[in-house]
Write a protein that holds these residues in place. Structure first.
Motif, PDB file in Angstrom:
ATOM      1  N   GLY A 194       1.790  11.253   3.736  1.00 29.04           N
ATOM      2  CA  GLY A 194       0.280  10.664   4.554  1.00 29.04           C
ATOM      3  C   GLY A 194      -0.178  10.356   6.143  1.00 29.04           C
ATOM      4  O   GLY A 194       1.231  11.440   6.379  1.00 29.04           O
ATOM      5  N   VAL A 195      -0.828   9.478   6.169  1.00 25.67           N
ATOM      6  CA  VAL A 195      -1.517   9.315   7.292  1.00 25.67           C
ATOM      7  C   VAL A 195      -0.680   8.111   8.425  1.00 25.67           C
ATOM      8  O   VAL A 195      -0.400   7.668   8.922  1.00 25.67           O
ATOM      9  N   MET A 196      -0.417   7.201   6.905  1.00 22.02           N
ATOM     10  CA  MET A 196       0.424   5.652   7.728  1.00 22.02           C
ATOM     11  C   MET A 196       1.360   5.686   8.874  1.00 22.02           C
ATOM     12  O   MET A 196       1.019   5.137   9.888  1.00 22.02           O
ATOM     13  N   ASP A 197       2.420   6.415   8.515  1.00 25.40           N
ATOM     14  CA  ASP A 197       3.756   6.253   9.798  1.00 25.40           C
ATOM     15  C   ASP A 197       3.443   6.559  10.762  1.00 25.40           C
ATOM     16  O   ASP A 197       3.514   5.936  11.915  1.00 25.40           O
ATOM     17  N   ALA A 221       8.895   5.866   1.215  1.00 25.45           N
ATOM     18  CA  ALA A 221       8.328   6.567  -0.352  1.00 25.45           C
ATOM     19  C   ALA A 221       9.623   6.179  -1.164  1.00 25.45           C
ATOM     20  O   ALA A 221       9.010   6.562  -2.356  1.00 25.45           O
ATOM     21  N   TYR A 259       7.783  13.785  -4.218  1.00 26.82           N
ATOM     22  CA  TYR A 259       7.202  13.075  -3.085  1.00 26.82           C
ATOM     23  C   TYR A 259       5.998  13.804  -3.613  1.00 26.82           C
ATOM     24  O   TYR A 259       4.767  13.824  -3.493  1.00 26.82           O
ATOM     25  N   ASP A 298      -1.493   6.078   0.262  1.00 28.24           N
ATOM     26  CA  ASP A 298      -2.257   6.802   2.038  1.00 28.24           C
ATOM     27  C   ASP A 298      -2.647   8.492   1.556  1.00 28.24           C
ATOM     28  O   ASP A 298      -3.691   8.633   1.629  1.00 28.24           O
ATOM     29  N   TYR A 299      -2.148   9.492   0.783  1.00 26.17           N
ATOM     30  CA  TYR A 299      -2.584  10.551   0.606  1.00 26.17           C
ATOM     31  C   TYR A 299      -3.391  10.628  -1.187  1.00 26.17           C
ATOM     32  O   TYR A 299      -3.683  11.690  -1.146  1.00 26.17           O
ATOM     33  N   GLY A 306       0.813  -1.063   0.524  1.00 26.64           N
ATOM     34  CA  GLY A 306       0.104   0.170   0.335  1.00 26.64           C
ATOM     35  C   GLY A 306       0.913   1.057  -0.101  1.00 26.64           C
ATOM     36  O   GLY A 306       0.744   1.846   1.355  1.00 26.64           O
ATOM     37  N   GLU A 307       1.471   1.988  -1.330  1.00 27.99           N
ATOM     38  CA  GLU A 307       2.432   1.978  -1.158  1.00 27.99           C
ATOM     39  C   GLU A 307       1.913   3.585  -1.536  1.00 27.99           C
ATOM     40  O   GLU A 307       1.827   3.564  -2.713  1.00 27.99           O
TER      41      GLU A 307
HETATM   42  C1  GLA Z   1       6.355   7.885   3.439  1.00 23.30           C
HETATM   43  C2  GLA Z   1       5.057   9.217   3.954  1.00 23.30           C
HETATM   44  C3  GLA Z   1       3.804   8.357   4.050  1.00 23.30           C
HETATM   45  C4  GLA Z   1       3.166   7.454   3.313  1.00 23.30           C
HETATM   46  C5  GLA Z   1       4.953   6.843   2.500  1.00 23.30           C
HETATM   47  C6  GLA Z   1       4.801   6.012   0.966  1.00 23.30           C
HETATM   48  O1  GLA Z   1       6.443   7.428   4.676  1.00 23.30           O
HETATM   49  O2  GLA Z   1       5.804   9.740   5.571  1.00 23.30           O
HETATM   50  O3  GLA Z   1       2.391   8.937   4.412  1.00 23.30           O
HETATM   51  O4  GLA Z   1       2.681   8.016   2.324  1.00 23.30           O
HETATM   52  O5  GLA Z   1       5.844   7.562   1.607  1.00 23.30           O
HETATM   53  O6  GLA Z   1       3.986   5.155   0.828  1.00 23.30           O
END
Ligand code: GLA
Length: 384
Positions: A169-172, A334, A221, A37-38, A33-34
């Motif tokens: 995005g919110v993933m991390d 990323a 990015y 998130d955004y 899922g790369e």
């Molecule tokens: C970075 C961003 C995440 C996400 C990844 C790619 O880690 O902080 O929010 O977008 O890249 O999946």
């Protein structure tokens, strides 16, 4: 000695007394899922065993003394002057979280603290999200306030956007704050629903750091984000999460080749995330094979359609995928360097690690680092 012990020892050594609090926030590895998130899409990360720890003790005045084990550096500032540009760059992430809490009306005392961790820095394992989340845990405890794990994650995202200037995005931050031991998290980045997916017995997660450090990742990015927004607009959807393969094909002549391929990655990647979560959760055999194939396909899509891989990541992934017992491997995070991830049969892990490192070093001249990890618990704070 664990990192937590090192941080506690350093605190006692440096400040000549015991800390009152210690907080911990893990890094994360994204299974699949790369860059979804955004785009309001789906991701499947797990918190990892490597983490940032901070030990602290409140003071009676407004001074903050922050010692970094990893940067071999110490800095001092006032809790009322958090965005002083002359302070060392490494202290910007911790200060960002304190700044966010103050903006929300939390009253923070000054404090003494030691921060340190074992998440490789700049490798795509979210060491910066972990620093944001760990400082939110600490700041909230010092202020005597509480927030849900999800709100801590969203606060960390705002620190990135508003204090650091990175449109992530919110993933991390979600993975760092909400991780669950032995589970990956299926996150719907629109509704923020989180479903825990138990990692199947018999499989290990292997993280492979290429030792190639990411260059120009921030501007690339931001450009990908803009391209996705442009594609969504042409497709007439709110976000690429709402686009379909059929809709994409129907609009093909209105999209440049670049926008077409960016959108195709997001659409197919969201499907692969769902397929992987289902496969990992399935009780009959073959689930890991299906998941592994999705990882392989994800890498090809990131390399060819989304164009965020690089030579070193491609070499690492190809070597990993060729090993017996490897279900599948892909770049993670990323891109443009940093880490790849593989799902490997538990019984084959030792041979996998022994083979992949030297083969990669021989081909690239770089010394990689391989970590075998389990999915770990999310952030927390304790009184000591
Ligand atoms: C970075 C961003 C995440 C996400 C990844 C790619 O880690 O902080 O929010 O977008 O890249 O999946």
């Amino acid at each position: 000695m664990t990192v937590r012990d090192t941080v506690l020892d350093r605190f006692r050594e440096h400040f000549d007394e015991a800390p009152a609090l210690v907080a911990r926030a893990p890094g994360r590895v994204n299974l699949i899922g790369e860059h979804t998130d955004y785009n309001d899409g789906f991701v499947l990360p797990a918190a990892i065993e490597r983490a940032v720890h901070v030990a602290a003790r409140p003071r009676d005045d407004s001074t903050v003394t922050l010692v970094s084990v990893d940067f071999h550096s110490e800095t001092q500032f006032s809790i009322d002057d958090l965005d002083d540009p002359d302070l060392p760059a490494w202290s910007k992430y911790p200060r960002g979280s304190l700044w966010w809490l103050q903006n929300r009306g939390h009253i923070l005392p000054g404090f003494d603290a030691v921060i340190g961790g074992d998440i490789p820095i700049g490798a795509g394992l979210s060491s910066s999200a972990a620093v944001e989340v760990v400082m939110l845990e600490l700041g909230l405890a010092l202020a005597g306030a509480e927030m849900s794990q999800q709100d801590k994650a969203l606060a960390g995202v705002e620190v990135e956007h508003q204090f650091i200037g990175m449109p992530c995005g919110v993933m991390d931050q979600m993975a760092s704050a909400m991780g669950v031991a032995q589970h990956a998290l299926l996150i719907d980045c629109r509704s923020l629903d989180v479903r825990q997916v138990k990692m199947p017995a018999g499989a290990s997660i292997v993280i492979m750091d290429t030792a190639k450090r990411r260059g120009l990742v921030d501007s690339a990015y931001a450009r990908r984000r803009e391209e996705c927004e442009a594609a969504a607009e042409i497709l007439g959807v709110e976000a690429l999460r709402d686009a379909t393969r059929e809709g994409l094909e129907a609009a093909r002549d209105r999209l440049s080749s670049v926008l077409y391929r960016r959108a195709r990655h997001i659409i197919t990647e969201n499907l692969r995330v769902q397929a992987t979560a289902l496969a990992l959760g399935s009780t009959h055999g073959g689930g890991l094979k299906t998941a592994g194939q999705a990882l392989r396909d994800s890498h090809a899509s990131l390399r060819d359609d989304y164009e965020v891989s690089c030579y070193e990541l491609d070499v690492m992934v190809d070597i990993a995928n060729a090993q017996a017992g490897c279900y599948g491997a892909r770049m993670t995070g990323a891109g443009f360097g940093g880490c790849a991830v593989a799902l490997v049969d538990e019984g084959a892990v030792e041979a996998f690690v022994a083979a992949v490192g030297p083969a990669y070093a021989e081909k690239t001249g770089l010394e990689p680092h391989l970590y075998v990890t389990q999915a770990a618990a999310g952030s927390g704070v304790e009184r000591v």
